[in-house]
Design an enzyme around this catalytic site. Structure first.
Site, PDB file in Angstrom:
ATOM      1  N   GLY A 107       3.105  -0.731   8.860  1.00 59.49           N
ATOM      2  CA  GLY A 107       4.470  -0.467   8.418  1.00 59.49           C
ATOM      3  C   GLY A 107       4.426  -0.335   6.908  1.00 59.49           C
ATOM      4  O   GLY A 107       4.247  -1.323   6.213  1.00 59.49           O
ATOM      5  N   HIS A 108       4.487   0.893   6.415  1.00 55.01           N
ATOM      6  CA  HIS A 108       4.345   1.139   4.973  1.00 55.01           C
ATOM      7  C   HIS A 108       5.689   1.601   4.413  1.00 55.01           C
ATOM      8  O   HIS A 108       6.257   2.583   4.881  1.00 55.01           O
ATOM      9  CB  HIS A 108       3.262   2.198   4.723  1.00 55.01           C
ATOM     10  CG  HIS A 108       1.905   1.740   5.176  1.00 55.01           C
ATOM     11  ND1 HIS A 108       0.790   2.522   5.088  1.00 55.01           N
ATOM     12  CD2 HIS A 108       1.485   0.565   5.720  1.00 55.01           C
ATOM     13  CE1 HIS A 108      -0.256   1.853   5.549  1.00 55.01           C
ATOM     14  NE2 HIS A 108       0.156   0.667   5.946  1.00 55.01           N
ATOM     15  N   LYS A 150       0.838  -1.222   0.000  1.00 53.00           N
ATOM     16  CA  LYS A 150       0.000   0.000   0.000  1.00 53.00           C
ATOM     17  C   LYS A 150       0.861   1.256   0.000  1.00 53.00           C
ATOM     18  O   LYS A 150       0.556   2.224  -0.701  1.00 53.00           O
ATOM     19  CB  LYS A 150      -0.920   0.014   1.233  1.00 53.00           C
ATOM     20  CG  LYS A 150      -1.893  -1.149   1.300  1.00 53.00           C
ATOM     21  CD  LYS A 150      -2.675  -1.151   2.589  1.00 53.00           C
ATOM     22  CE  LYS A 150      -1.845  -1.432   3.801  1.00 53.00           C
ATOM     23  NZ  LYS A 150      -1.307  -2.809   3.895  1.00 53.00           N
TER      24      LYS A 150
HETATM   25  P1  GDP Z   1       2.266  -2.142   3.092  1.00 52.98           P
HETATM   26  O1  GDP Z   1       2.156  -2.383   4.556  1.00 52.98           O
HETATM   27  O2  GDP Z   1       1.073  -2.647   2.355  1.00 52.98           O
HETATM   28  O3  GDP Z   1       2.595  -0.724   2.754  1.00 52.98           O
HETATM   29  O4  GDP Z   1       3.485  -3.043   2.593  1.00 52.98           O
HETATM   30  P2  GDP Z   1       4.935  -3.155   3.284  1.00 52.98           P
HETATM   31  O5  GDP Z   1       5.701  -1.922   3.003  1.00 52.98           O
HETATM   32  O6  GDP Z   1       4.811  -3.586   4.694  1.00 52.98           O
HETATM   33  O7  GDP Z   1       5.511  -4.412   2.506  1.00 52.98           O
HETATM   34  C1  GDP Z   1       5.658  -4.413   1.115  1.00 52.98           C
HETATM   35  C2  GDP Z   1       7.141  -4.633   0.792  1.00 52.98           C
HETATM   36  O8  GDP Z   1       7.284  -4.931  -0.566  1.00 52.98           O
HETATM   37  C3  GDP Z   1       7.991  -3.407   1.024  1.00 52.98           C
HETATM   38  O9  GDP Z   1       9.281  -3.804   1.401  1.00 52.98           O
HETATM   39  C4  GDP Z   1       8.011  -2.730  -0.350  1.00 52.98           C
HETATM   40  O10 GDP Z   1       9.164  -1.928  -0.555  1.00 52.98           O
HETATM   41  C5  GDP Z   1       8.046  -3.928  -1.234  1.00 52.98           C
HETATM   42  N1  GDP Z   1       7.430  -3.807  -2.543  1.00 52.98           N
HETATM   43  C6  GDP Z   1       6.282  -3.184  -2.911  1.00 52.98           C
HETATM   44  N2  GDP Z   1       5.991  -3.423  -4.197  1.00 52.98           N
HETATM   45  C7  GDP Z   1       6.982  -4.224  -4.665  1.00 52.98           C
HETATM   46  C8  GDP Z   1       7.233  -4.863  -5.915  1.00 52.98           C
HETATM   47  O11 GDP Z   1       6.475  -4.766  -6.872  1.00 52.98           O
HETATM   48  N3  GDP Z   1       8.364  -5.637  -5.994  1.00 52.98           N
HETATM   49  C9  GDP Z   1       9.215  -5.797  -4.944  1.00 52.98           C
HETATM   50  N4  GDP Z   1      10.279  -6.554  -5.113  1.00 52.98           N
HETATM   51  N5  GDP Z   1       9.002  -5.216  -3.757  1.00 52.98           N
HETATM   52  C10 GDP Z   1       7.891  -4.462  -3.625  1.00 52.98           C
HETATM   53  P1  IMO Z   2       0.191  -2.838   7.256  1.00 57.43           P
HETATM   54  O1  IMO Z   2      -0.558  -1.537   7.294  1.00 57.43           O
HETATM   55  C1  IMO Z   2       0.283  -7.037   8.386  1.00 57.43           C
HETATM   56  C2  IMO Z   2      -1.604  -8.097  12.223  1.00 57.43           C
HETATM   57  C3  IMO Z   2      -0.712  -8.567  13.368  1.00 57.43           C
HETATM   58  C4  IMO Z   2      -1.665  -9.499  14.107  1.00 57.43           C
HETATM   59  C5  IMO Z   2      -2.994  -8.770  13.965  1.00 57.43           C
HETATM   60  C6  IMO Z   2      -3.369  -7.917  15.158  1.00 57.43           C
HETATM   61  O2  IMO Z   2       1.669  -2.678   7.263  1.00 57.43           O
HETATM   62  O3  IMO Z   2      -0.302  -3.713   6.175  1.00 57.43           O
HETATM   63  P2  IMO Z   2      -2.521  -5.582  16.096  1.00 57.43           P
HETATM   64  O4  IMO Z   2      -1.168  -5.159  16.589  1.00 57.43           O
HETATM   65  O5  IMO Z   2      -3.055  -4.763  14.999  1.00 57.43           O
HETATM   66  O6  IMO Z   2      -3.509  -5.743  17.226  1.00 57.43           O
HETATM   67  O7  IMO Z   2      -2.296  -7.068  15.506  1.00 57.43           O
HETATM   68  O8  IMO Z   2      -2.901  -7.961  12.808  1.00 57.43           O
HETATM   69  N1  IMO Z   2      -1.225  -6.782  11.643  1.00 57.43           N
HETATM   70  C7  IMO Z   2      -0.663  -6.626  10.435  1.00 57.43           C
HETATM   71  N2  IMO Z   2      -0.233  -7.541   9.538  1.00 57.43           N
HETATM   72  N3  IMO Z   2       0.353  -5.722   8.109  1.00 57.43           N
HETATM   73  C8  IMO Z   2      -0.085  -4.798   8.988  1.00 57.43           C
HETATM   74  O9  IMO Z   2      -0.142  -3.492   8.693  1.00 57.43           O
HETATM   75  C9  IMO Z   2      -0.594  -5.239  10.235  1.00 57.43           C
HETATM   76  N4  IMO Z   2      -1.093  -4.597  11.319  1.00 57.43           N
HETATM   77  C10 IMO Z   2      -1.481  -5.555  12.167  1.00 57.43           C
HETATM   78  O10 IMO Z   2       0.425  -9.242  12.891  1.00 57.43           O
HETATM   79  O11 IMO Z   2      -1.778 -10.732  13.441  1.00 57.43           O
HETATM   80 MG    MG Z   3       3.247  -3.274   6.078  1.00 55.73          MG
END
Ligand code: GDP
Ligand code: IMO
Ligand code: MG
Length: 439
Positions: free
Chosen positions: A45-46, A21
């Site tokens: 964690g984005h 996202k």
């Molecule tokens: P979010 O929580 O949905 O914002 O996703 P996260 O940031 O936690 O996890 C997604 C991971 O995949 C991050 O390390 C991004 O940098 C990475 N990412 C996103 N899109 C791509 C992609 O198309 N290819 C690769 N290799 N990494 C990606």
């Molecule tokens: P983003 O925004 C993936 C999961 C936790 C646990 C459950 C409840 O980066 O996609 P909490 O601390 O919210 O009460 O935990 O939800 N969880 C996530 N898993 N991405 C997240 O956020 C999450 N935020 C919470 O691992 O199973």
């Molecule tokens: Mg995340």
């Protein structure tokens, strides 16, 4: 800014979070003036990667590095320490975001983190494996109307009178949960002082964000709403109790910002080329073999917030179909196709078998899901390429994609009945193909 047809766009995760996202929001933020978080807290964690430089956001909207106005809506729970850490990180990197914080967002206190852990222990098999950020306990206090809001932190008299009550309640709860006569080591006066100080520093950002956002819409401003977690982790429509405590599907925008449903123009769901999940609960398409290892390493599938290795598996189109139904997305973004490269063949889950019968709809209840056997179709995989090659393909556009990826994407589109408008083949902002314009 040119006049656009769609002024309010919502981006949410369609599955278990971490769909990418942050990357998609950052990309789309270039066309917006305001980026808004509407639920969750620093459990999120984005990740945003620009020219190889990585930014991680837990609380602030991912639009922060595009120098947009960023808004923390009323639907969030805020840990002030994390808020200031992120602001400082941005300042160090040379960004100075125009931040607005809702006076009605709720505040996370140290006892929420403590109780988060203790409740997880009590839950045993039903523990979701939370991020231990105090999210659930803070939303719990919001719902029972014991919670403390940003507004309360701005006035010592109001804060003290509310805090005395909640502190005492939580003290008793702690003693029951740990079954002790001993006192905890939380110092009430120290917390009051620290949080009043937080309030004082926050004051400059605090407004009624519902008025602000509605006025911005009246003025024709372009607003991007950034979901955290994912639809299947949501409190109402996700896999209860193995999820989070906020309203994660697109409908959460209205509750979490005070912008009415008729003011939302477009909904985008983010999916990834496979499934990942961090935390407890059944995951029918989970892999525990060499392929899992390969995907986890290629996709760097380790939690952005907790560093935990993420569980991975084949794409689960049956659960995604459910997410598409509840959200009624206009279009989808698919990420991490490059991270599935080298796996051949690839499998796509298109249904669940339960007690010898194919289910018609995703069952939602974890007790049923854990007994389901996924039904798969297989497709040929695509070759692994060095990151620079993926970047080159992204620059050239959709036609340059390997045919096998196009087939995979077409199949997903066909099964979900929703267009895949954005195709992401690398972590960098530029490693993206816009197949169909979003705005
Ligand atoms: P979010 O929580 O949905 O914002 O996703 P996260 O940031 O936690 O996890 C997604 C991971 O995949 C991050 O390390 C991004 O940098 C990475 N990412 C996103 N899109 C791509 C992609 O198309 N290819 C690769 N290799 N990494 C990606
Ligand atoms: P983003 O925004 C993936 C999961 C936790 C646990 C459950 C409840 O980066 O996609 P909490 O601390 O919210 O009460 O935990 O939800 N969880 C996530 N898993 N991405 C997240 O956020 C999450 N935020 C919470 O691992 O199973
Ligand atoms: Mg995340």
């Amino acid at each position: 800014m040119e006049t656009k047809k769609n002024h309010t766009l919502v981006v949410t995760g369609a599955s278990w979070g971490d769909e990418g996202k942050g990357k998609i929001v950052d990309l789309l933020a270039s066309g917006a003036e305001i980026v808004v978080r509407f639920q969750g807290g620093n459990n999120a964690g984005h990740t945003v990667v620009v020219k190889g430089k990585k930014y991680k956001f837990h609380l602030l909207p991912s639009g922060a590095i595009q120098n947009k106005t960023i808004v923390i809506g009323n639907g969030l729970v805020i840990d002030p320490k994390v808020l200031f850490e992120e602001l400082n990180m941005l300042k160090k990197e040379g960004f100075n975001p125009n931040l607005k914080i809702s006076e009605n967002a709720h505040i996370i206190f140290p006892f929420h983190n403590l109780i988060d852990g203790l409740e997880e222990e009590e839950k045993g098999n039903y523990a979701a494996g939370t991020t231990m950020r105090g999210i659930g306990p803070t939303y719990c206090d919001k719902m029972s109307r014991f919670g403390i809001r940003v507004y309360d932190l701005l006035d010592e008299k109001i804060f003290r009178s509310k805090f005395e009550k909640i502190f005492e309640l939580k003290r008793k709860m702690y003693k029951t949960l740990v079954n002790t006569d001993k006192e905890w080591d939380l110092d009430k006066e120290e917390i009051i002082k620290r949080y009043l100080d937080h309030g004082n520093k926050m004051k400059q950002y605090v407004i009624n964000t519902a008025f602000y956002l509605n006025q911005a819409i009246d003025e024709g401003k372009v607003i991007l709403f950034e979901g955290a977690q994912g639809a299947l982790l949501g409190i109402d429509h996700g896999m209860y109790p193995f999820g989070t405590s906020s309203v994660t599907w697109s409908g959460g925008v209205c509750a979490g910002t005070g912008v009415g449903p008729t003011r939302i123009d477009k909904l985008i769901g983010v999916i990834k080329a496979y499934t990942s999940r961090v935390g407890g609960g059944p995951l029918p398409t989970e892999l525990n073999d060499n392929i899992a290892h390969q995907i986890r390493e290629q996709g760097h599938e380790y939690g952005t917030t907790t560093g935990r290795p993420r569980r991975v598996g084949w794409i689960d189109l049956f659960s995604l179909k459910y997410a598409v139904m509840i959200n009624h997305y206009d279009s989808l973004a698919i990420t991490l196709l490059d991270a599935l490269a080298g796996v051949d063949p690839v499998k796509l889950c298109v249904g669940y078998n339960y007690n010898g019968e194919s289910l018609k709809t995703w069952p939602i209840q974890s007790e049923i899901i854990e007994k389901c056997i996924p039904e798969y179709i297989e497709m040929p995989g695509w070759k692994n390429l060095p990151p620079e090659e993926w970047s080159r393909i992204a620059k050239k556009g959709y036609n340059a994609l390997p045919d096998k990826i196009k087939d995979y994407v077409d199949k997903i589109e066909e099964i979900l009945g929703t267009e895949l408008a954005i195709i992401s083949i690398g972590p960098n902002r530029s490693d993206t193909i816009i197949k169909k314009s979003i705005w």
